[in-house]
Design a protein around this motif. Structure first.
Motif, PDB file in Angstrom:
ATOM      1  N   SER A  13       3.658   1.455  -8.205  1.00 42.14           N
ATOM      2  CA  SER A  13       3.358   2.928  -7.833  1.00 42.14           C
ATOM      3  C   SER A  13       1.761   3.025  -6.967  1.00 42.14           C
ATOM      4  O   SER A  13       1.164   2.070  -7.165  1.00 42.14           O
ATOM      5  CB  SER A  13       3.733   3.896  -8.799  1.00 42.14           C
ATOM      6  OG  SER A  13       2.582   3.840  -9.619  1.00 42.14           O
ATOM      7  N   CYS A  14       1.614   4.136  -6.562  1.00 41.08           N
ATOM      8  CA  CYS A  14       0.115   4.402  -6.036  1.00 41.08           C
ATOM      9  C   CYS A  14      -0.662   4.229  -7.022  1.00 41.08           C
ATOM     10  O   CYS A  14      -0.627   4.685  -8.094  1.00 41.08           O
ATOM     11  CB  CYS A  14       0.172   5.587  -5.227  1.00 41.08           C
ATOM     12  SG  CYS A  14      -1.290   5.936  -4.537  1.00 41.08           S
ATOM     13  N   SER A  15      -1.790   3.573  -6.699  1.00 42.26           N
ATOM     14  CA  SER A  15      -2.949   3.255  -7.683  1.00 42.26           C
ATOM     15  C   SER A  15      -3.782   4.780  -7.912  1.00 42.26           C
ATOM     16  O   SER A  15      -4.672   5.028  -8.672  1.00 42.26           O
ATOM     17  CB  SER A  15      -3.918   2.472  -7.209  1.00 42.26           C
ATOM     18  OG  SER A  15      -4.398   2.482  -5.942  1.00 42.26           O
ATOM     19  N   THR A  74       0.724  -1.190  -0.152  1.00 41.12           N
ATOM     20  CA  THR A  74      -0.154   0.079   0.058  1.00 41.12           C
ATOM     21  C   THR A  74       0.887   1.244  -0.103  1.00 41.12           C
ATOM     22  O   THR A  74       2.103   1.257   0.399  1.00 41.12           O
ATOM     23  CB  THR A  74      -0.702   0.092   1.183  1.00 41.12           C
ATOM     24  OG1 THR A  74       0.081  -0.011   2.365  1.00 41.12           O
ATOM     25  CG2 THR A  74      -1.702  -1.027   1.219  1.00 41.12           C
ATOM     26  N   CYS A  75       0.509   2.312  -0.528  1.00 42.93           N
ATOM     27  CA  CYS A  75       1.061   3.647  -0.573  1.00 42.93           C
ATOM     28  C   CYS A  75       1.547   4.172   0.837  1.00 42.93           C
ATOM     29  O   CYS A  75       0.270   4.418   1.821  1.00 42.93           O
ATOM     30  CB  CYS A  75       0.166   4.663  -1.428  1.00 42.93           C
ATOM     31  SG  CYS A  75       1.059   6.114  -1.358  1.00 42.93           S
ATOM     32  N   PRO A  76       2.556   4.604   1.065  1.00 37.40           N
ATOM     33  CA  PRO A  76       2.846   4.927   2.289  1.00 37.40           C
ATOM     34  C   PRO A  76       2.501   6.322   2.715  1.00 37.40           C
ATOM     35  O   PRO A  76       2.398   6.946   3.784  1.00 37.40           O
ATOM     36  CB  PRO A  76       4.434   5.059   2.456  1.00 37.40           C
ATOM     37  CG  PRO A  76       4.911   4.990   1.036  1.00 37.40           C
ATOM     38  CD  PRO A  76       3.877   4.284   0.139  1.00 37.40           C
ATOM     39  N   TYR A  77       2.044   7.096   1.686  1.00 37.88           N
ATOM     40  CA  TYR A  77       1.454   8.436   1.684  1.00 37.88           C
ATOM     41  C   TYR A  77       0.028   8.685   1.805  1.00 37.88           C
ATOM     42  O   TYR A  77      -0.625   9.044   2.994  1.00 37.88           O
ATOM     43  CB  TYR A  77       1.890   9.299   0.613  1.00 37.88           C
ATOM     44  CG  TYR A  77       3.414   9.466   0.423  1.00 37.88           C
ATOM     45  CD1 TYR A  77       3.990  10.403   1.259  1.00 37.88           C
ATOM     46  CD2 TYR A  77       4.004   8.642  -0.633  1.00 37.88           C
ATOM     47  CE1 TYR A  77       5.299  10.421   1.168  1.00 37.88           C
ATOM     48  CE2 TYR A  77       5.413   8.876  -0.779  1.00 37.88           C
ATOM     49  CZ  TYR A  77       6.074   9.813  -0.020  1.00 37.88           C
ATOM     50  OH  TYR A  77       7.420  10.017  -0.048  1.00 37.88           O
ATOM     51  N   CYS A  78      -0.827   7.667   1.346  1.00 36.06           N
ATOM     52  CA  CYS A  78      -2.322   7.906   1.368  1.00 36.06           C
ATOM     53  C   CYS A  78      -2.880   6.449   1.602  1.00 36.06           C
ATOM     54  O   CYS A  78      -4.129   6.281   1.863  1.00 36.06           O
ATOM     55  CB  CYS A  78      -2.855   8.323   0.011  1.00 36.06           C
ATOM     56  SG  CYS A  78      -2.754   7.063  -1.300  1.00 36.06           S
ATOM     57  N   GLY A  79      -2.071   5.150   1.544  1.00 34.87           N
ATOM     58  CA  GLY A  79      -2.762   4.159   1.899  1.00 34.87           C
ATOM     59  C   GLY A  79      -3.274   3.319   0.866  1.00 34.87           C
ATOM     60  O   GLY A  79      -3.875   2.034   1.141  1.00 34.87           O
ATOM     61  N   ARG A 121      -3.355  11.149  -8.435  1.00 36.78           N
ATOM     62  CA  ARG A 121      -3.069  12.441  -7.899  1.00 36.78           C
ATOM     63  C   ARG A 121      -2.546  12.523  -6.446  1.00 36.78           C
ATOM     64  O   ARG A 121      -2.504  13.531  -5.941  1.00 36.78           O
ATOM     65  CB  ARG A 121      -4.001  13.610  -8.157  1.00 36.78           C
ATOM     66  CG  ARG A 121      -3.839  14.275  -9.293  1.00 36.78           C
ATOM     67  CD  ARG A 121      -5.054  15.325  -9.455  1.00 36.78           C
ATOM     68  NE  ARG A 121      -6.208  14.427  -9.904  1.00 36.78           N
ATOM     69  CZ  ARG A 121      -7.439  14.653  -9.966  1.00 36.78           C
ATOM     70  NH1 ARG A 121      -7.937  15.934  -9.797  1.00 36.78           N
ATOM     71  NH2 ARG A 121      -8.523  14.163 -10.487  1.00 36.78           N
ATOM     72  N   CYS A 122      -1.866  11.052  -6.038  1.00 37.36           N
ATOM     73  CA  CYS A 122      -1.483  10.877  -4.746  1.00 37.36           C
ATOM     74  C   CYS A 122       0.078  12.136  -4.604  1.00 37.36           C
ATOM     75  O   CYS A 122      -0.277  12.745  -3.599  1.00 37.36           O
ATOM     76  CB  CYS A 122      -0.849   9.461  -4.608  1.00 37.36           C
ATOM     77  SG  CYS A 122      -0.005   9.397  -3.004  1.00 37.36           S
ATOM     78  N   ARG A 123       0.761  12.006  -5.531  1.00 37.20           N
ATOM     79  CA  ARG A 123       1.822  12.783  -5.267  1.00 37.20           C
ATOM     80  C   ARG A 123       2.155  13.815  -6.522  1.00 37.20           C
ATOM     81  O   ARG A 123       1.976  12.976  -7.576  1.00 37.20           O
ATOM     82  CB  ARG A 123       3.292  12.051  -4.981  1.00 37.20           C
ATOM     83  CG  ARG A 123       3.253  10.971  -3.899  1.00 37.20           C
ATOM     84  CD  ARG A 123       3.244  11.425  -2.507  1.00 37.20           C
ATOM     85  NE  ARG A 123       4.262  12.533  -2.153  1.00 37.20           N
ATOM     86  CZ  ARG A 123       4.104  13.179  -1.155  1.00 37.20           C
ATOM     87  NH1 ARG A 123       3.278  13.325  -0.209  1.00 37.20           N
ATOM     88  NH2 ARG A 123       5.452  13.973  -0.882  1.00 37.20           N
TER      89      ARG A 123
HETATM   90 ZN   LIG Z   1      -0.690   7.235  -2.702  1.00 31.24          ZN
END
Ligand SMILES: [Zn+2]
Length: 354
Positions: free
Chosen positions: A55-57, A21-26, A60-62
């Protein structure tokens, strides 16, 4: 030369990052690309390795897309190399610790069905030495406080895997058993030992309290030149090995004789046993004895104190006594007695056994 069809049946290995899972948004990570793929030879075999980038799914996460990769895949081999670290280290070990020649290493690799050519082995030995050197500064740095306080007691030794070829010289800190300098030299000249081995040790900036080495003249001259006045002791292990060499040699000759005799007798016996019916309790016991004998024949010695011939002799005596006890109880045919007699023991020089 490897052809395209040789790669047809190579099994594939995929490596993914450990996080899912993404460490920024989960949000869950999604596969984006193959970062790299290559054919890799490790001690386990030859594989087609893929390192997959995730990468994050959430689009617009990063502001910039972060790609996550497998740390394990990156640790398999040096960058750009198609040989695993495990293989490189094993080859270095065979070469410098077990004193194997290039041909012997090639045979060991062939026995494991690893397709590594002689030229590649040669290159991997250089890579191994580079790795050895690269790892040292951090280890020495970790002991800086200790060395500053107590100084260094260094041991200096040269290993020559093949007569007349290059030698690996290793300078170790004898108390902490830490390699300070490792260098291959094409000659054991005193000035070369001074320049390539002792000067780098001096450059570390610690006080050298003492030196231990064998009685080699060149090493002695080099130490006198680079570390004048430093106490220099002859290595006790080297001295004991030298003193024990005649006994070790005689013991090895006895071991070879014993092995040859026993093996020649064991072969027909094993044949007879393999043909006897499986439920025969006698055959089961005798097969065990044969296995014990084979095991005893594998005894290896280590100069100066571990004498394989004597070990084998004792083991044979023990097995013979056990067989006699079995015969007394009944059930073991007497023909077997002859198979464990030890005619060669008498060939040992008189007095050596004592
Ligand atoms: Zn993310």
């Amino acid at each position: 030369m490897r052809k395209a069809k040789d790669n047809e049946n190579v099994s594939k290995r995929y490596y993914r990052p450990t996080i899912t899972t993404c460490p920024y948004c989960g949000a869950p990570l999604r596969r984006r690309c193959t970062l790299w793929s290559k054919y890799l030879i490790t001690l386990e075999g030859r594989f087609h390795v893929f390192s997959l980038g995730y990468s994050c799914s959430r689009a617009r996460c990063r502001p910039v897309r972060v790609i996550y990769r497998s740390a394990e895949a990156e640790q398999l081999s040096p960058k750009g190399s198609s040989f695993g670290y495990d293989l490189i280290v094993q080859i270095g070990r065979w070469r410098f610790w077990d004193h194997r020649t290039l041909d012997e290493i090639a045979a060991l690799l062939a026995a494991r069905h690893l397709p590594v050519s002689r030229r590649h082995i040669h290159n991997l030995i250089s890579e191994f030495l580079a790795l050895l050197r690269a790892a040292q500064p951090a280890k020495i740095e970790a002991q800086r406080a200790y060395f500053k306080r107590y100084g260094l007691v260094i041991s200096l030794d040269g290993m020559e895997p093949e007569q007349g070829n290059e030698m690996l010289f290793v300078v170790r800190e004898a108390i902490l058993d830490l390699t300070l300098v490792a260098e291959t030299l094409y000659s054991s000249r005193a000035d070369l030992i001074s320049r390539k081995l002792l000067e780098p040790v001096k450059a570390l900036g610690f006080r050298v309290r003492a030196v231990v080495s064998d009685a080699d003249k060149n090493i002695r001259r080099a130490v006198e030149a680079s570390l004048p006045g430093c106490p220099h002791q002859a290595c006790q292990v080297h001295c004991l090995c030298e003193a024990g060499a005649p006994i070790f040699k005689a013991d090895r000759a006895m071991k070879t004789d014993l092995r040859r005799d026993i093996r020649a007798k064991l072969r027909p016996l094993s044949r007879v046993l393999s043909q006897s019916p499986q439920a025969d309790p006698q055959a089961v016991v005798l097969t065990d004895y044969c296995e014990g004998l084979r095991d005893a024949l594998r005894a290896e010695g280590l100069s100066p104190f571990e004498l394989a011939g004597l070990k084998l002799h004792d083991e044979l005596e023990r097995l013979e006594a056990s067989l006699r006890r079995c015969q007394k109880k009944g059930g073991i045919p007497s023909c077997l007695h002859c198979s464990t007699s030890r005619p060669s023991a008498s060939r040992m020089p008189s007095g050596t056994l004592n």
